[in-house]
Design an enzyme around this catalytic site. Sequence first.
Site, PDB file in Angstrom:
ATOM      1  N   PRO A   2       0.842  -1.213   0.000  1.00  0.00           N
ATOM      2  CA  PRO A   2       0.000   0.000   0.000  1.00  0.00           C
ATOM      3  C   PRO A   2       0.870   1.252   0.000  1.00  0.00           C
ATOM      4  O   PRO A   2       1.779   1.382   0.806  1.00  0.00           O
ATOM      5  CB  PRO A   2      -0.788  -0.107   1.305  1.00  0.00           C
ATOM      6  CG  PRO A   2      -0.626  -1.508   1.785  1.00  0.00           C
ATOM      7  CD  PRO A   2       0.657  -2.016   1.204  1.00  0.00           C
ATOM      8  N   GLU A   3       0.602   2.139  -0.946  1.00  0.00           N
ATOM      9  CA  GLU A   3       1.287   3.432  -0.951  1.00  0.00           C
ATOM     10  C   GLU A   3       0.302   4.492  -0.462  1.00  0.00           C
ATOM     11  O   GLU A   3      -0.829   4.179  -0.116  1.00  0.00           O
ATOM     12  CB  GLU A   3       1.811   3.726  -2.361  1.00  0.00           C
ATOM     13  CG  GLU A   3       2.917   2.742  -2.752  1.00  0.00           C
ATOM     14  CD  GLU A   3       3.919   3.341  -3.725  1.00  0.00           C
ATOM     15  OE1 GLU A   3       4.260   4.523  -3.596  1.00  0.00           O
ATOM     16  OE2 GLU A   3       4.370   2.610  -4.621  1.00  0.00           O
TER      17      GLU A   3
END
Length: 270
Positions: A2-3
């Site tokens: 996840p960014e």
Amino acid sequence: MPELPEVETTRRGIEPHLVGRTIERLVCRVPRLRWPLPGEAASLAGQQVLGVARRAKYLLLRCSGGTLILHLGMSGHLHLVAAGTPPQTHDHVDLVFTDGSALRFNDARRFGALLWTPDDPHRHPLLVELGPEPFAAEMDGAYLYRRSRGRKGSVKPFIMDQQVVVGVGNIYASEALFRAGIDPRRPAGSIGLARYERLAAAICEVLTEAIAAGGTTIRDFTDAGGKPGYFRRQLKVYGREGEDCPACGRPIVCSRIAGRSTYFCRKCQN
Ligand SMILES: [Zn+2]
């Protein structure tokens, strides 16, 4: 992994469901993720959730007496379930609310984090050293220009440095540099103010579009089988080695810079 856009999408997905709820207890099925969990004895019972904020890739569940700091790590995701729902594999933590619902944290690789602090979370050791948010007014071309003076390293790892600006992960760094027309291999200290102004704008643009795309494909967080709505990314260069550059038609190239895959166009970026 996840960014920032996925974390912001998650924040927007869970916040309306959590605000106003009161914590009954914390259920931990493992002793630790990346770090030891607060433990079921932690004094979370009776805490009301006032809001869900984000700082870099940390979610901050602001409660009446402190803040739960949550990081999704490499593989973590959150969903809302009825408190009695049998846990599946890697459902390591439940934050159970008095209304019979629970926020469930699934994290196969256990690089995530859940920490409780009664103090200002922004003073927490994990957060205190972080650079500005990409959307903060202070994060503009002049700021990047000032911070980059004297830096001989490439511009790509410079904008990925969390002490410079948070939330510019590997994918978004390649995309922003393409939009700004900057060769990712160039020394950060050799780039002028006007180009940093384009780069600061490109970083905001890329992240804003990614968050908007996440928002349109977000799944229902109350669905027990749900996972965060990782959007299908509209990427111009990342992962497109050998494909035509969308601007000039020449092939996109890939090289490793500071150990990370970097995609760019030799003609459009200099
Ligand atoms: Zn090109």
